[in-house]
Design a protein around this motif. Structure first.
Motif, PDB file in Angstrom:
ATOM      1  N   ARG A 199      -2.802   8.972 -11.767  1.00 53.39           N
ATOM      2  CA  ARG A 199      -3.085  10.410 -11.877  1.00 53.39           C
ATOM      3  C   ARG A 199      -3.997  10.884 -10.747  1.00 53.39           C
ATOM      4  N   GLU A 200      -4.964  10.070 -10.366  1.00 50.92           N
ATOM      5  CA  GLU A 200      -5.878  10.441  -9.294  1.00 50.92           C
ATOM      6  C   GLU A 200      -5.158  10.450  -7.939  1.00 50.92           C
ATOM      7  N   LEU A 201      -4.265   9.497  -7.720  1.00 47.60           N
ATOM      8  CA  LEU A 201      -3.467   9.501  -6.490  1.00 47.60           C
ATOM      9  C   LEU A 201      -2.615  10.765  -6.404  1.00 47.60           C
ATOM     10  N   ARG A 202      -1.995  11.113  -7.517  1.00 56.02           N
ATOM     11  CA  ARG A 202      -1.182  12.330  -7.530  1.00 56.02           C
ATOM     12  C   ARG A 202      -2.027  13.555  -7.209  1.00 56.02           C
ATOM     13  N   SER A 203      -3.211  13.618  -7.756  1.00 56.30           N
ATOM     14  CA  SER A 203      -4.089  14.755  -7.493  1.00 56.30           C
ATOM     15  C   SER A 203      -4.372  14.883  -6.004  1.00 56.30           C
ATOM     16  N   GLY A 204      -4.642  13.763  -5.349  1.00 54.18           N
ATOM     17  CA  GLY A 204      -4.886  13.801  -3.914  1.00 54.18           C
ATOM     18  C   GLY A 204      -3.665  14.206  -3.116  1.00 54.18           C
ATOM     19  N   LEU A 205      -2.490  13.823  -3.601  1.00 49.99           N
ATOM     20  CA  LEU A 205      -1.260  14.164  -2.887  1.00 49.99           C
ATOM     21  C   LEU A 205      -1.003  15.661  -2.862  1.00 49.99           C
TER      22      LEU A 205
ATOM     23  N   LEU B 250      -7.958   3.087  -2.163  1.00 50.68           N
ATOM     24  CA  LEU B 250      -6.841   3.633  -2.930  1.00 50.68           C
ATOM     25  C   LEU B 250      -6.374   2.669  -4.010  1.00 50.68           C
ATOM     26  N   THR B 251      -6.609   1.380  -3.824  1.00 50.25           N
ATOM     27  CA  THR B 251      -6.173   0.401  -4.825  1.00 50.25           C
ATOM     28  C   THR B 251      -6.959   0.524  -6.116  1.00 50.25           C
ATOM     29  N   SER B 252      -8.105   1.200  -6.055  1.00 44.75           N
ATOM     30  CA  SER B 252      -8.930   1.359  -7.254  1.00 44.75           C
ATOM     31  C   SER B 252      -8.543   2.595  -8.067  1.00 44.75           C
TER      32      SER B 252
ATOM     33  N   ILE C 100       5.031  15.727   7.117  1.00 44.68           N
ATOM     34  CA  ILE C 100       4.324  15.150   5.976  1.00 44.68           C
ATOM     35  C   ILE C 100       5.217  15.131   4.737  1.00 44.68           C
ATOM     36  N   LEU C 101       5.984  16.181   4.552  1.00 44.40           N
ATOM     37  CA  LEU C 101       6.793  16.311   3.339  1.00 44.40           C
ATOM     38  C   LEU C 101       7.939  15.306   3.295  1.00 44.40           C
ATOM     39  N   ASP C 102       8.297  14.739   4.441  1.00 42.30           N
ATOM     40  CA  ASP C 102       9.351  13.728   4.482  1.00 42.30           C
ATOM     41  C   ASP C 102       8.821  12.320   4.222  1.00 42.30           C
ATOM     42  N   LEU C 103       7.494  12.181   4.123  1.00 42.38           N
ATOM     43  CA  LEU C 103       6.879  10.867   3.955  1.00 42.38           C
ATOM     44  C   LEU C 103       6.255  10.666   2.577  1.00 42.38           C
ATOM     45  N   LEU C 104       6.469  11.599   1.673  1.00 39.70           N
ATOM     46  CA  LEU C 104       5.777  11.537   0.383  1.00 39.70           C
ATOM     47  C   LEU C 104       6.096  10.232  -0.344  1.00 39.70           C
ATOM     48  N   PRO C 105       5.054   9.567  -0.850  1.00 39.67           N
ATOM     49  CA  PRO C 105       5.254   8.271  -1.515  1.00 39.67           C
ATOM     50  C   PRO C 105       5.508   8.431  -3.009  1.00 39.67           C
ATOM     51  N   ASP C 106       5.853   7.346  -3.628  1.00 41.07           N
ATOM     52  CA  ASP C 106       5.898   7.255  -5.080  1.00 41.07           C
ATOM     53  C   ASP C 106       4.529   6.747  -5.525  1.00 41.07           C
ATOM     54  N   PRO C 107       3.716   7.583  -6.205  1.00 41.58           N
ATOM     55  CA  PRO C 107       2.359   7.148  -6.569  1.00 41.58           C
ATOM     56  C   PRO C 107       2.322   5.922  -7.465  1.00 41.58           C
ATOM     57  N   ALA C 108       3.426   5.620  -8.135  1.00 42.75           N
ATOM     58  CA  ALA C 108       3.443   4.456  -9.030  1.00 42.75           C
ATOM     59  C   ALA C 108       3.733   3.156  -8.285  1.00 42.75           C
ATOM     60  N   ARG C 109       4.022   3.239  -6.986  1.00 40.18           N
ATOM     61  CA  ARG C 109       4.322   2.041  -6.198  1.00 40.18           C
ATOM     62  C   ARG C 109       3.281   1.856  -5.101  1.00 40.18           C
TER      63      ARG C 109
ATOM     64  N   MET D 169       7.597  -4.651  -4.889  1.00 45.46           N
ATOM     65  CA  MET D 169       6.767  -5.571  -4.107  1.00 45.46           C
ATOM     66  C   MET D 169       5.912  -4.768  -3.123  1.00 45.46           C
ATOM     67  N   GLU D 170       4.636  -5.123  -3.026  1.00 42.19           N
ATOM     68  CA  GLU D 170       3.733  -4.396  -2.125  1.00 42.19           C
ATOM     69  C   GLU D 170       4.035  -4.738  -0.670  1.00 42.19           C
ATOM     70  N   GLU D 171       3.907  -3.714   0.182  1.00 42.69           N
ATOM     71  CA  GLU D 171       4.127  -3.916   1.602  1.00 42.69           C
ATOM     72  C   GLU D 171       3.053  -4.824   2.180  1.00 42.69           C
ATOM     73  N   ALA D 172       3.412  -5.642   3.154  1.00 40.09           N
ATOM     74  CA  ALA D 172       2.420  -6.404   3.903  1.00 40.09           C
ATOM     75  C   ALA D 172       1.731  -5.454   4.864  1.00 40.09           C
ATOM     76  N   VAL D 173       0.424  -5.394   4.779  1.00 39.38           N
ATOM     77  CA  VAL D 173      -0.315  -4.408   5.554  1.00 39.38           C
ATOM     78  C   VAL D 173      -1.301  -5.103   6.472  1.00 39.38           C
ATOM     79  N   PRO D 174      -1.146  -4.950   7.777  1.00 37.29           N
ATOM     80  CA  PRO D 174      -2.124  -5.509   8.702  1.00 37.29           C
ATOM     81  C   PRO D 174      -3.377  -4.649   8.684  1.00 37.29           C
ATOM     82  N   PRO D 175      -4.495  -5.171   9.158  1.00 37.64           N
ATOM     83  CA  PRO D 175      -5.699  -4.354   9.245  1.00 37.64           C
ATOM     84  C   PRO D 175      -5.405  -3.081  10.025  1.00 37.64           C
ATOM     85  N   ALA D 176      -5.774  -1.944   9.445  1.00 36.52           N
ATOM     86  CA  ALA D 176      -5.446  -0.654  10.050  1.00 36.52           C
ATOM     87  C   ALA D 176      -6.684  -0.034  10.660  1.00 36.52           C
ATOM     88  N   SER D 177      -6.470   0.678  11.730  1.00 35.18           N
ATOM     89  CA  SER D 177      -7.586   1.363  12.361  1.00 35.18           C
ATOM     90  C   SER D 177      -7.065   2.569  13.104  1.00 35.18           C
TER      91      SER D 177
END
Length: 367
Positions: free
Chosen positions: A184-190, A178-180, A204-213, A1-9
């Motif tokens: 593979r492109e997300l992984r490249s940026g990571l 990022l939703t577009s 930073i290394l403790d926050l690495l995401p799962d690119p498939a989620r 399930m996608e996280e609820a994300v408030p407008p970020a700034s």
């Protein structure tokens, strides 16, 4: 399930020598008229350099730029590294000349790292410097290519051999792009994010995401931390003579591998391999332990490659490494990271040690 994300700034102020500009991270800002009116200012013409796939993904940004009242000229360039050639640069110059584009007009880079590299080069050389704004649309461009003012054009003999240092007026970072992106492109940026973790900020290394989620909040935090790390390194070293060179971690071998593969590898995939290679070299040159395993673990966590699959030989990589623009004989230029959050410069290794590192960690395993 996608996280609820408030407008970020968030805003990171980039200080690069005499230039100071904002990196503004705000969800949805590429479609806002206020964003673009402020960016366009008094420009009478806005030249948007983008690729056809990106233009199709972000019609709202193009439409909003036109609504500012400035004349909009769209320069569609090839996708990927095919955009970074002198032929494409020449075509951009022709369009700018036909549009009677002045130094007070604005070049907008709407795209990934190849577009920001190209647009920056075009802006920096058009009449010795036109205005420039970056609107990055990939993770790699958000955390690396759009920040710091490096521009680059590829030549037959190597990647980014022609280029300038030219800072944008601002970077408009919109995490909704990022939703577009395919995984593979997300992984490249990571790969560029992981690089910042090893050379500057180990958190930073403790926050690495799962690119498939979908982990939007985590990406927001990683973008901000990576840009802050890069901003700190380039603040007193705009032209890559000192600490900024730490940002080349994984790139000396990585860009050689990328070129030798015929660009079948994404930039981030090649940098990942370059970091594995640098980690093994660090162990061979300094006696450090566990560097390779730690690097491979971080890369495995996000699905990046840690061993060559493309047909790239040591000789190809070695020859291209010697042509790297950052390499100076007898001068430390190869970046090592002996432990998380630290980096140091070493001279290029002797060929025998360089080959040993390649054989240890990069050479494809026999099947």
């Amino acid at each position: 399930m996608e996280e609820a994300v408030p407008p970020a700034s968030a805003t990171v102020v980039i200080r690069a020598g005499s230039a100071t500009y904002p990196f503004t991270l705000a969800s949805g800002q590429l479609g806002r008229i206020g964003t673009w009116r402020e960016a366009v200012g008094n420009a009478r013409t806005v030249a948007v350099i983008t690729s056809r796939p990106v233009a199709a993904l972000f019609p709202g940004a193009l439409r909003t730029i036109a609504e500012t009242g400035a004349r909009r000229v769209v320069l569609e360039v090839p996708d990927g590294e095919d955009a970074k050639t002198l032929q494409v640069v020449g075509r951009c110059y022709q369009v700018l000349a036909q549009a009677r584009f002045t130094r007070s007009d604005l070049v907008v880079a709407l795209g990934g790292g190849t577009v920001t590299d190209l647009a920056g080069f075009v802006a920096s050389t058009w009449k010795r410097g036109a205005r420039l704004v970056h609107a990055p649309t990939t993770l790699l461009a958000l955390v690396d290519a759009a920040v710091g003012g490096k521009t680059g054009i590829n030549l037959p003999s190597g990647k980014n051999l022609a280029g300038t240092f030219y800072q944008p007026e601002r970077v408009l970072a919109d995490d909704t792009v990022l939703t577009s992106l395919p995984v593979r492109e997300l992984r490249s940026g990571l790969a560029e994010v992981i690089k910042c973790g090893f050379i500057a900020d180990p958190a930073i290394l403790d926050l690495l995401p799962d690119p498939a989620r979908a982990q939007a909040q985590r990406y927001l935090r990683l973008i901000e931390l990576s840009v802050r790390a890069k901003a700190q390194l380039l603040s007193d070293d705009v032209t890559d003579r000192g600490l900024r060179r730490h940002l080349n971690y994984g790139h000396t071998a990585g860009q050689a591998i990328e070129t030798a593969s015929g660009f079948t590898l994404r930039h981030g995939e090649a940098v990942a391999l370059g970091m594995v290679y640098a980690a093994r070299l660090c162990e061979l040159l300094t006696g450090a332990r566990g560097v390779t395993a730690d690097t491979q673990d971080a890369l495995h966590r996000v699905g990046l490659p840690t061993r060559l699959q493309a047909a790239v030989s040591f000789e190809q990589m070695w020859d291209l490494m010697q042509q790297d623009k950052k390499v100076s004989p007898g001068r430390p230029s190869f970046v090592l990271s002996p432990r998380r959050g630290t980096a140091t410069l070493a001279c290029m290794p002797q060929r025998e040690i360089a080959r040993a590192a390649f054989d240890d960690v990069l050479r494809p395993e026999r099947r």
